[in-house]
Structure formats: C-alpha cells, structure tokens
Design a protein around this motif. Structure first.
Motif, PDB file in Angstrom:
ATOM      1  N   THR A 358       0.833  -1.205   0.000  1.00 38.92           N
ATOM      2  CA  THR A 358       0.000   0.000   0.000  1.00 38.92           C
ATOM      3  C   THR A 358       0.870   1.258   0.000  1.00 38.92           C
ATOM      4  O   THR A 358       0.384   2.367  -0.233  1.00 38.92           O
ATOM      5  CB  THR A 358      -0.926   0.039   1.232  1.00 38.92           C
ATOM      6  OG1 THR A 358      -0.130   0.002   2.434  1.00 38.92           O
ATOM      7  CG2 THR A 358      -1.883  -1.147   1.220  1.00 38.92           C
ATOM      8  N   TRP A 359       2.157   1.071   0.218  1.00 37.82           N
ATOM      9  CA  TRP A 359       3.153   2.140   0.248  1.00 37.82           C
ATOM     10  C   TRP A 359       3.530   2.615  -1.158  1.00 37.82           C
ATOM     11  O   TRP A 359       4.003   3.740  -1.341  1.00 37.82           O
ATOM     12  CB  TRP A 359       4.375   1.570   0.963  1.00 37.82           C
ATOM     13  CG  TRP A 359       5.448   2.489   1.432  1.00 37.82           C
ATOM     14  CD1 TRP A 359       6.732   2.538   0.983  1.00 37.82           C
ATOM     15  CD2 TRP A 359       5.382   3.443   2.495  1.00 37.82           C
ATOM     16  NE1 TRP A 359       7.468   3.445   1.677  1.00 37.82           N
ATOM     17  CE2 TRP A 359       6.647   4.017   2.629  1.00 37.82           C
ATOM     18  CE3 TRP A 359       4.371   3.852   3.350  1.00 37.82           C
ATOM     19  CZ2 TRP A 359       6.944   4.993   3.572  1.00 37.82           C
ATOM     20  CZ3 TRP A 359       4.656   4.826   4.287  1.00 37.82           C
ATOM     21  CH2 TRP A 359       5.913   5.385   4.388  1.00 37.82           C
ATOM     22  N   LYS A 360       3.312   1.768  -2.148  1.00 38.89           N
ATOM     23  CA  LYS A 360       3.868   2.012  -3.486  1.00 38.89           C
ATOM     24  C   LYS A 360       3.326   3.251  -4.192  1.00 38.89           C
ATOM     25  O   LYS A 360       4.074   3.904  -4.937  1.00 38.89           O
ATOM     26  CB  LYS A 360       3.678   0.765  -4.344  1.00 38.89           C
ATOM     27  CG  LYS A 360       4.542  -0.403  -3.882  1.00 38.89           C
ATOM     28  CD  LYS A 360       4.221  -1.690  -4.614  1.00 38.89           C
ATOM     29  CE  LYS A 360       5.070  -2.836  -4.087  1.00 38.89           C
ATOM     30  NZ  LYS A 360       4.696  -4.141  -4.690  1.00 38.89           N
ATOM     31  N   PRO A 361       2.067   3.637  -4.037  1.00 37.09           N
ATOM     32  CA  PRO A 361       1.630   4.884  -4.683  1.00 37.09           C
ATOM     33  C   PRO A 361       2.431   6.107  -4.235  1.00 37.09           C
ATOM     34  O   PRO A 361       2.686   7.012  -5.040  1.00 37.09           O
ATOM     35  CB  PRO A 361       0.161   5.001  -4.257  1.00 37.09           C
ATOM     36  CG  PRO A 361      -0.272   3.593  -4.043  1.00 37.09           C
ATOM     37  CD  PRO A 361       0.918   2.918  -3.439  1.00 37.09           C
ATOM     38  N   GLY A 523       7.556  -0.626   1.411  1.00 33.35           N
ATOM     39  CA  GLY A 523       6.854  -0.609   2.689  1.00 33.35           C
ATOM     40  C   GLY A 523       7.212  -1.742   3.616  1.00 33.35           C
ATOM     41  O   GLY A 523       6.387  -2.166   4.434  1.00 33.35           O
ATOM     42  N   GLN A 524       8.434  -2.224   3.514  1.00 33.82           N
ATOM     43  CA  GLN A 524       8.910  -3.288   4.410  1.00 33.82           C
ATOM     44  C   GLN A 524      10.022  -2.742   5.299  1.00 33.82           C
ATOM     45  O   GLN A 524      10.273  -1.551   5.324  1.00 33.82           O
ATOM     46  CB  GLN A 524       9.412  -4.479   3.591  1.00 33.82           C
ATOM     47  CG  GLN A 524       8.328  -5.224   2.843  1.00 33.82           C
ATOM     48  CD  GLN A 524       7.486  -6.137   3.725  1.00 33.82           C
ATOM     49  OE1 GLN A 524       6.538  -6.759   3.270  1.00 33.82           O
ATOM     50  NE2 GLN A 524       7.795  -6.207   4.997  1.00 33.82           N
ATOM     51  N   ALA A 614      -7.937   1.205  -5.644  1.00 31.08           N
ATOM     52  CA  ALA A 614      -7.462   0.414  -4.504  1.00 31.08           C
ATOM     53  C   ALA A 614      -5.994   0.049  -4.668  1.00 31.08           C
ATOM     54  O   ALA A 614      -5.437   0.112  -5.766  1.00 31.08           O
ATOM     55  CB  ALA A 614      -8.297  -0.850  -4.343  1.00 31.08           C
ATOM     56  N   LYS A 615      -5.407  -0.314  -3.553  1.00 28.54           N
ATOM     57  CA  LYS A 615      -4.065  -0.900  -3.552  1.00 28.54           C
ATOM     58  C   LYS A 615      -4.020  -1.934  -2.446  1.00 28.54           C
ATOM     59  O   LYS A 615      -4.409  -1.658  -1.299  1.00 28.54           O
ATOM     60  CB  LYS A 615      -2.986   0.159  -3.306  1.00 28.54           C
ATOM     61  CG  LYS A 615      -1.577  -0.404  -3.418  1.00 28.54           C
ATOM     62  CD  LYS A 615      -1.256  -0.777  -4.847  1.00 28.54           C
ATOM     63  CE  LYS A 615      -0.028  -1.683  -4.944  1.00 28.54           C
ATOM     64  NZ  LYS A 615      -0.346  -3.093  -4.608  1.00 28.54           N
ATOM     65  N   THR A 616      -3.601  -3.113  -2.810  1.00 26.54           N
ATOM     66  CA  THR A 616      -3.464  -4.191  -1.831  1.00 26.54           C
ATOM     67  C   THR A 616      -2.054  -4.180  -1.255  1.00 26.54           C
ATOM     68  O   THR A 616      -1.123  -3.628  -1.840  1.00 26.54           O
ATOM     69  CB  THR A 616      -3.735  -5.550  -2.486  1.00 26.54           C
ATOM     70  OG1 THR A 616      -2.790  -5.750  -3.549  1.00 26.54           O
ATOM     71  CG2 THR A 616      -5.141  -5.608  -3.043  1.00 26.54           C
ATOM     72  N   THR A 648      -2.696 -12.450   2.817  1.00 28.41           N
ATOM     73  CA  THR A 648      -2.558 -11.415   1.804  1.00 28.41           C
ATOM     74  C   THR A 648      -3.620 -10.336   1.963  1.00 28.41           C
ATOM     75  O   THR A 648      -4.663 -10.559   2.582  1.00 28.41           O
ATOM     76  CB  THR A 648      -2.666 -12.013   0.390  1.00 28.41           C
ATOM     77  OG1 THR A 648      -3.983 -12.549   0.214  1.00 28.41           O
ATOM     78  CG2 THR A 648      -1.627 -13.093   0.171  1.00 28.41           C
ATOM     79  N   GLY A 649      -3.351  -9.175   1.354  1.00 27.31           N
ATOM     80  CA  GLY A 649      -4.267  -8.060   1.507  1.00 27.31           C
ATOM     81  C   GLY A 649      -5.658  -8.333   0.996  1.00 27.31           C
ATOM     82  O   GLY A 649      -6.644  -8.272   1.748  1.00 27.31           O
TER      83      GLY A 649
END
Length: 707
Positions: A358-361, A523-524, A614-616, A648-649
């Motif tokens: 979810t961090w990627k955007p 996001g890790q 959305a983002k998983t 998983t998300g």
C-alpha cells in the motif's frame, strides 16, 4: 468577741466577695455573648447547622452525524455513607455498620473504609480516597441494583447514616448494535492531583465526586461534556441528620458533542472487520502450514474531501459499559492483557504496522517528482539481487518491462526495488552518511508518515520512517546491549542467529545499506504506519493533494440547542506533487480493482457507476504471519482495512472492503440504489442535525453526491 469568731467572719466576707465577683464576671460574659457579640455567634451557629451537598450535573450527549445518540445517560442507584454520623458511633458500632454496608454492596470492609478516607489523610489510597466535602455523604458503591437500594431505604435502623440515591451515569444506546469503544472512550473518578489542580484554578466544574474522560472523545472534549455541578444547602440537627433543604443552586448539564461518525456505516465496518478476522482464523497459511492467527485488525472510513472520520473500528475491542459504576481489577487486567490481545489499544490510531505494498503509490509520487517519467519502464523480474541477497516478488510474478501503472496494478516489488536502489546509488551510497538525500523518504514524510495526523483523539501513535537518522538513533540507543551480548560466551539456550546479529549490529548497526533502501521502497523493513495515517494519505490522492488532520467532532451544542462551537476540518498541508502525477496514480489504482490484485474480489461490482481505486498490501513481519492490507478510495470516501497475521491483503480483507463500499453507495448486486445507502444522499452531511425545542434531535437534510 473572740479572736476565732472574728476570723470566721472575715473568711465569710472573702468567700462572699469571691462569689460575687464570679457572678459579676459570668454576667458580664453572658451580656457580651448575648448582646454585644450575639449576632456573630448566631451566624456561626446557623452556618454550622447548614451543609453544602454537591449536585452532580448530567453529562452531555455524544451523537453521530445524523443525531443518533452514541452516548447518553441513565439513572443509577448510588450507596453513600455520611461520615459525620459514622463518627458519632462507638468503635464496635462503626465496625458493624461498615461490615453491613460491605455485604450489601458486595465489597470488603477494607474497600469501604478506603473510600471513606479523605485524600491526603494518613492511610488514604490514591484514586480511591474521597476528594469531596467532609460534610457530603461519600459514595462507596455506584450502579447498584434497585433491590440493594431498597434494602438500605427500607431498613434505616440497620443502616444509620447510609443513603441510597439516584444519580446519572453513562449509557450506550448502541444504534445498529455498534461498539465504537475506542472512539468514544470512557470515564473514571477524578484523581487527587486533578482535583487539587482544579481547586488552584478555581475550576468549579470539578469536585471530589466528579468523573472525567480518560480516552476517546470523552477525554478530548471533557470540559464541554462535563457541565457545572449545583449545590443543595441542607439544614441538619446536632446529630448531623438532614432536616430539610435550605437553598438549591441547580446544576448545568453538559453540552452535546456532534460527531462525524455515521452509526449505520460504523455498524457495517465493525461487522465486516470482525467477520474477516473470524474467517481468516479458519484459513491455512501456505507459508507456515498453520491456521492464520489473525490476532488484531482495524478499519477506517474517512470523508475524502474533509478528512472527517465516518467510521473507525478496532479489534480486539471491549464493552464501553464495563467502566460504568467502577471497573474491577480483573476487568482492568483483561483490558491490558497481551494474552487477550490488549483490547484497550486502538489499532486504528495506536497500532503500528508495516504498510507493505500500500506504500507504493507514495513511492511512485516520489519517483515521478524526482526524475522518473510516466513513460519509464523497468524490468518486473521475479527477483532483484542486492549484494549477496536476492529480493523477490511477493504478490506478483515476472511481467517483463512495465511502467508505473502496471507495477501498481500487479504490485510488482522488483520494479520498486530498482527505484529504491537507484536513488540509494545516486545520493546515498555511503551507508554512514546520515544526511544523504533520499527522495522517497522525503515524499513519505510529505504524505504525513512518521508524524501524528493530529486527529482529535488522545494517545495517537506517530508511526515511524526508518530512514538514516532513525537508524543512527536506534543504533546509539541499543549499541550497549548488543555489544555486551556479543562479548558474552554463547549459551545453549541462545541461537547462533542471535549472536551473529548482535555482533553485526555492534559493529555496523548504524549503516544504511542498499537493502534498507529497497525494503523501504515497498513498505517493508522498520517503517511502520497506523491505519489512520494510511487512510489520510489515500484521501490526499483522492482530493487532489490536500492533507487533512482527521477530525471526529463536528460541533458542540448547548443543552438548549444553540451551536456553541463549530469544529472545522483542519488542513495540515498541500502536497507538492503536480496534478498530472496524482491523476496518473489515480488512473493506475483504478486498474487494481479492474484487472489487478483486487479484481478477483470486485467481480460484478458496478465500477462503471461507482469508481473505486485500490491498492493491496501484504507485509512480511519477522517471526509472524503476513499482515494484510487494502487501501481504497472514491471521490467521496476512503476505506482502509488491515488484519495482522491474516494473510494477503485482498485475501484477508477484500470481501470486507467490498461490503463497505456496497453499504456506502447502496449497491445491490450490479445495481446502484442510492436510496438504500447507509448515509442519506450517499455522501457525509455538511449540515448539523436539527435540535428542536422539545429536546429531540432530527437528522440533517440529506446532501447529494457532487453538491
């Protein structure tokens, strides 16, 4: 006349003179007391026969955006003991009376005695002792049953000086069965320090028998909710028994707090979060081969345009009514128990978790504003090697060369690994340079991560940006421990890994290596966020770049229905990201629900009428199972749900996310029926509920989407 006779007469004269002087002195004193000083002594005597009894005010209501009561008041029986009468009993009578009271209120004699001691006196127990007037009956038990109260009232000869009275306590109407405990908060008796501080400030709103907010909006808006106590002056006889009222100063009820919470939406959110956690506990984790623990979770719904909180849920939770009438030690221990999942902790605002994909955007925004282009393509390989370690994809396979949009859609880790590694090489290849530039870290901070959102709830956690500065500070705080461990001989009960880690950390635990940079890009690692922080950042993607400070309260209204204070949304920042890049990310996240990692949960959803982006995210946590996330938004709302150790998300929370969107817009199957939406008009109301003269509260006029 003999000498003896003369002596006797002289003695008689002396005695008579002494008697006369004594009577003269007594007469003068009586004249002074009754004539000269009579008025003053009469006033003192009258004052000693009148006592002030505090009349507690009714605490203000807390209502949702439609005017539905979330917290109200009800009448409760309270058992009190008049210490003045108690002090006139002999020791045996006092001991017996305390014993009888303890039996009837289901407490120990020691507990009753502790409540009767004035705070500050020898033997007083903090938070238990009595802070109030020495002339006021001391409450020793509250919220007792009617049978207990009647037993005291009907047998006054067995309970001299013991009173049973009705007082107002908190109640929870639970519209649609909601819980909302972490948002509402709870009350507990005023402490000695709080009472002393209030006395110094001449704050009349607090007295020794007051209760104050300890969490949630009960604490945040306590001064508005608590009201002002009244005073009842009563005449008493020489034994301290009440003869009748002398005068009364009415108490002032507390003000009503109007919140942005929608009880109907809240009910759906709570139900879906609990259902998803329960369902995941029945699923087997393919990595560990065990059932998912699914130990906790949170869900947040925000108004995307204002940052107001529409719904917020946390699991595990607790019954807010457990605080009413006083909480037992075993109940309190349960709320703080790690074995029970620490129910008192709000995962939405205080829980901190790795955000995963979810961090990627936000990393996309950082890359695009620092040299990358929407036309950029990079390999989405199955792995990316950094040094002697291969960092692999988690949710996606290999897709060849792709752009940012596809990388977000399929959640390609290796695409973002390459970006993180590239920036590390360009600006910070010296791992000891804590001042090195890092565009991705700066972008994350601009989106509000690593600092509190400013929500009007106490106790919010700040999250953490695990950048070079943090790593250096953490190293300095832990270096002594790990270096000491590394110098000790290895024992059989400590693994090789622990000693190896201790030695490496002692030597170079402050170095920010390429592995840290690539982990950060997805996001890790050591970066953690709260669900509320993530929801706020996604709201900024939805509304064009405005970062709001989330708010729960909308207004404070007097008992007469007058608006005393409007609580406007607070703009925290405006993102320095060009609109074309935000639009690009927005379009890419539409693809996640259509053909990306969330598509399998959105089959048949009318995305052509209600566009959901959305983002998983699936965050790996050392020693635990995966934390699952889905962050989603429309033009009106943001919906975020996460489950710790739930898989998983989309697999863990996808069904719950969809159900919430269906409730928000009134979706049935593939049809959109706005009349069936949880919120009238399908969007959060801009206006306040209407407060009528008869005390009733009516919902605001519905607002339509787009207005």
């Amino acid at each position: 006349m003999s000498r003896s006779t003369t002596t006797s007469r002289m003695r008689l004269v002396v005695v008579q003179a002494l008697v006369f002087s004594l009577f003269a002195t007594l007469f003068v004193r009586l004249y002074y007391l009754q004539v000269i000083g009579g008025e003053g002594y009469q006033a003192q005597a009258a004052d000693q026969s009148v006592r002030d009894i505090v009349v507690q005010p009714q605490r203000g209501l807390i209502v949702d955006s439609q005017g539905r009561p979330l917290v109200a008041n009800r009448t409760s029986w309270v058992i009190s003991v008049d210490r003045t009468l108690l002090g006139k009993l002999d020791e045996d009578q006092r001991t017996e009376l305390v014993r009888r009271v303890s039996v009837v209120v289901d407490a120990t004699p020691e507990d009753v005695e502790a409540r009767l001691v004035t705070c500050g006196d020898p033997g007083s127990v903090r938070d238990v002792c009595w802070n109030g007037s020495p002339y006021q009956p001391v409450p020793v038990a509250s919220d007792v049953s009617k049978d207990v109260a009647l037993r005291v009232l009907e047998q006054p000869e067995d309970y001299p000086g013991v009173l049973a009275e009705q007082q107002s306590v908190r109640s929870y109407p639970r519209p649609y069965g909601i819980n909302l405990a972490h948002v509402l908060g709870y009350l507990s008796p005023v402490t000695e320090d709080e009472y002393d501080l209030a006395s110094e400030r001449d704050d009349r709103s607090l007295n020794g028998a007051s209760v104050v907010g300890r969490a949630g909006v009960e604490k945040q808006y306590d001064e508005w909710l608590r009201g002002l106590p009244g005073y009842r002056r009563v005449a008493v006889d020489s034994m301290g028994r009440v003869l009748g009222d002398d005068s009364v100063v009415e108490s002032t009820p507390g003000d009503t707090l109007v919140t942005s919470i929608d009880a109907k939406v809240q009910a759906v959110v709570e139900k879906q979060l609990a259902a998803r956690i329960k369902a995941q506990r029945l699923e087997t984790d393919p990595v560990t081969g065990r059932k998912y623990v699914a130990d906790s979770g949170a869900a947040v719904v925000l108004d995307a345009k204002t940052g107001r909180v529409v719904a917020m849920a946390s699991q595990p939770t607790y019954d807010p009514d457990v605080w009413t009438g006083g909480i037992s030690e075993s109940q309190l221990a349960h709320l703080y128990s790690e074995a029970a999942g620490t129910p008192l902790l709000s995962r939405a605002t205080q829980g901190q978790f790795a955000p995963g994909s979810t961090w990627k955007p936000f990393m996309t925004a950082g890359a695009l504003t620092n040299g990358y282009s929407t036309d950029t393509t990079l390999p989405c390989s199955s792995g990316f090697q950094v040094g002697n370690r291969v960092f692999k994809n988690y949710e996606s396979g290999a897709y060849g060369n792709i752009g940012f949009a596809k990388a977000l859609e399929v959640s390609c880790n290796t695409f973002f690994y390459r970006i993180g590694y590239d920036f590390w090489q360009r600006y910070g290849s010296d791992p000891a340079d804590i001042d090195a530039k890092d565009p991705l870290v700066e972008e994350a901070k601009d989106f509000g991560f690593g600092s509190r959102t400013g929500i009007d709830l106490p106790g919010e956690a700040p999250g953490r940006i695990a950048d070079r500065t943090w790593k250096q500070a953490y190293y300095e705080s832990q270096k002594g421990y790990y270096c000491d461990l590394a110098d000790k001989p290895q024992t059989a009960d400590t693994s090789d890994f622990v000693y190896r880690f201790a030695r490496e950390f002692c030597l170079e635990g402050n170095l920010y290596r390429a592995g840290d940079a690539v982990n950060f890009s997805i996001g890790q690692g050591d970066t953690i966020v709260t669900p509320l922080q993530l929801a706020r950042a996604y709201a900024a993607l939805s509304n064009g770049g405005t970062l709001w400070s989330p708010t729960v309260a909308k207004a404070v209204v007097s008992p007469e229905g007058k608006v005393l204070r409007r609580i406007a949304p607070q703009k925290a920042a405006q993102l320095d990201v060009p609109r074309r890049y935000l639009d690009y990310i927005d379009e890419a996240l539409k693809g996640v629900t259509r053909q990306g990692t969330m598509a399998w949960k959105m089959g048949g959803f009318p995305l052509d009428q209600v566009t959901v982006r959305a983002k998983t995210g699936s965050a790996e946590v050392y020693g635990k199972q995966t934390t699952g996330w889905v962050a989603s938004y429309s033009e009106d709302y943001v919906v975020v749900m996460m489950i710790s150790q739930g898989g998983t998300g989309s697999g863990s929370t996808g069904d719950g996310i969809r159900a919430i969107w269906e409730a928000l817009y009134g979706i049935e199957g593939e049809s959109v029926r706005p009349a069936r939406a949880a919120t009238p008009g399908t969007v959060p109301p801009a206006k306040l509920p209407a407060f009528l003269d008869d005390g009733s509260i009516m919902p605001p006029v519905p607002q339509k989407a787009g207005e």
